[in-house]
Design an enzyme around this catalytic site. Structure first.
Site: not given
Lengths: 95, 508
Positions: B183, B475
């Site tokens: 990510c 994240h």
């Protein structure tokens, strides 16, 4: 000619002579494109042409139909900026 | 309205008509030189009413100027049987018999040539294709409508598929599959693919690859842009990109979590290196690169070190791709700042809520810093080691500015993430942080002369990368602005519509 129109003529002369008129035109073009006015006008023209028919339409027809809307849709911020530019120019070049 | 014009122009096209027409264009429509401008200013008024505004036309058969709007030119045409007139604003030719503007090929050709000549004289360069040029020169560009060449017409005929872009289309939006903690890469890729100038560069196919192997990252980016704007809605799997990144930036290889900011810098660096081959300049001269990355992302940071004894200033300017800002609550000193000041007033912030703002961070970044007795610098004026203050300001602003909030703290004592909310505006004016602003302040001009119409130092927000979670496990997601101010949140493969409030409320 009235005093106002004489003044307008003088201002116009000065602007044209110094090439500022062309620069202002370009600035206005850029501003109107940026804010989407040009696209709006294009769309309106297309509508008018569809109504009147492609073969019969003349430039004059379009001008008559489109001018009032065009004038109304110019954003105030653009008007302000142009006025500001003109004022600055005139104060610098003394009329 | 055929391109052959109307039948009535034939009576005009006699003798030396071409030259006469040119003279009319040069003198009264597109006056390039100062002389012609003067003449135009004086003589272009209606011969009947003296006005200069109402769509002035000039008769093509004699020297007569008159208004179109008030029909003065129509009267002239009727009485003198002069059927053609030219519009002094736009150069169009009007035929009174056809009662419309006509488009004669020969006359149009002359008009175009004269217009270009006039622009050249006025110093306005003329371009028909998209040209990437530094923002500072954009006011000199002249836009003219695109007219396809024969080759382009051919290509268009062979490829009849057209894509229509409406106001609520999803062009350019595509998810990215997470290939295992990737990510950090996905979030930056989303931001890059929605960087307008970069997008335009790649979609107009401007990269000419000179690398022999298949490992050019710029080619891969080009491919990526094609994928993003292809109209496919399924998420893209960026395995080739990941592989290339691992090859060229070894320190980012592996499946552990990486830092998105590091990825951004590494990616820009590799793209910049691979782009240099575009210019044919294989020499490693970082100061003269004109690649797209440098044109868009590179700014100049000025560092002034002032000797406390002789007040001599030593200045260096370093290139930068991003601005890394310290946050309150970090172990670096010089927080808190006194509220108010130039930066926040200009960017319309109120300190009522007490939240830290982006401009607070920028003010801290550009504030004079006393270097302390343990860090004496050798002063060339005093010829000895003296205490000094150092100050950073912006010498040259990049077209795209990347602000990095240093949330990850890796000091000797601890490793942690600073989650303080930092508010940022949709529009940012960098004028107070410029080197030139600092100079005017030093020269006693305390009132920043703010020209509200000068857009040179103003920025619009178009992408925000956020990190959720902790240092060990987190994240990344990105908010991007797509197509006329619609915002979307990109979370790996999932793209959702977002509101401006969502964007501005996010941590940053």
């Amino acid at each position: 000619m009235s005093k106002e129109s004489r003044m307008k003529a003088t201002v116009n002369q000065k602007l044209t002579e110094m090439g500022e008129r062309e620069r202002l035109k370009e600035l206005l073009r850029a501003k109107l494109t940026e804010c989407g006015w040009k696209d709006q006008m294009k769309a309106h023209c297309k509508e008018v042409i569809k109504e009147k028919g492609l073969e019969q339409i003349t430039v004059e027809d379009l001008v008559v139909e489109v001018t009032p809307k065009g004038r109304a849709l110019v954003p105030d911020s653009v008007k302000k900026e142009l006025l500001h530019r003109i004022r600055t120019f005139l104060s610098q070049h003394g009329t | 309205m055929s391109p052959a014009g109307c039948p009535h122009v034939s009576s005009f096209k006699v003798d030396n008509w071409k030259q006469n027409l040119r003279v009319i264009y040069q003198c009264f429509v597109w006056s390039g030189s100062a002389e012609t401008r003067k003449r135009k200013a004086k003589s272009c008024i209606c011969h009947m009413c003296g006005a200069h505004l109402n769509r002035l036309h000039s008769c093509l058969y004699c020297v007569f100027f008159a208004c179109f709007a008030k029909k003065h030119i129509h009267e002239h045409a009727k009485s003198k049987r002069h059927n053609l007139a030219i519009d002094l604003l736009y150069g169009g030719i009007y035929c009174f018999m056809c009662q419309d503007y006509i488009y004669d090929k020969d006359m149009e050709q002359i008009a175009k040539e004269e217009q270009r000549k006039a622009w050249k004289m006025q110093g306005m360069p003329h371009y028909t294709a998209l040209v990437i040029s530094p923002r500072q020169h954009s006011t000199g560009e002249k836009y003219s409508t695109w007219e396809p060449t024969k080759r382009e017409l051919e290509l268009l005929r062979h490829n009849p598929k057209r894509r229509r872009i409406t106001s609520n289309c999803t062009i350019g939006l595509r998810g990215l599959i997470n290939l295992g903690n990737t990510c950090f890469m996905n979030c930056i890729v989303q931001a890059l693919t929605h960087t307008p100038l970069l997008r335009d560069f790649f979609l107009s196919d401007r990269h000419k690859c000179e690398m022999q192997s298949n490992s050019c990252l710029v080619c891969e980016m080009s491919q990526l842009f094609q994928e993003f704007y292809s109209g496919h809605r399924s998420p893209h799997i960026p395995f080739r990109l990941l592989h290339l990144v691992w090859t060229h930036a070894r320190h980012l290889a592996g499946y552990e979590q990486q830092d998105a900011h590091e990825f951004l810098i590494a990616a820009l660096d590799v793209l910049h290196r691979h782009c240099k081959d575009d210019n044919g300049k294989k020499a490693n001269n970082p100061n003269h690169c004109n690649c797209i990355i440098d044109q868009i992302f590179t700014g100049g940071l000025q560092s002034d070190v002032t000797c406390q004894v002789c007040h001599g200033v030593s200045t260096t300017i370093d290139p930068f791709w991003d601005i890394s800002l310290d946050l309150p609550g970090s172990s670096t000193p010089f927080w808190p700042l006194s509220p108010g000041g130039d930066g926040s007033a200009l960017n319309g912030e109120s300190h009522a809520t007490g939240a830290t703002t982006l401009t607070d961070c920028l003010r801290r970044f550009t504030r004079p810093e006393h270097l302390g007795s343990s860090a004496k610098i050798k002063c060339s004026g005093c010829h000895s080691y003296q205490e000094s203050t150092k100050q950073l300001t912006m010498k040259k602003l990049p077209i795209v500015a990347c602000f990095h909030l240093k949330r990850f703290e890796h000091s000797a004592k601890l490793r942690r993430k600073i989650t303080t909310y930092v508010s940022f505006p949709l529009e940012l004016d960098m004028t107070p942080f410029m080197a030139s602003s600092k100079e005017s302040r030093m020269n006693g001009q305390y009132q920043l002369a703010v020209d509200p119409f000068n857009n040179d130092n103003k920025y619009s927000l178009f992408a925000v990368v956020n990190h959720q979670g902790t240092l060990e496990s987190g994240h990344y997601t990105t908010f991007i602005r797509q197509h006329k101010d619609q915002w979307f949140k990109c979370d790996d493969a999932i793209i959702t519509k977002a509101s401006i409030k969502d964007v501005l409320d996010s941590e940053g």
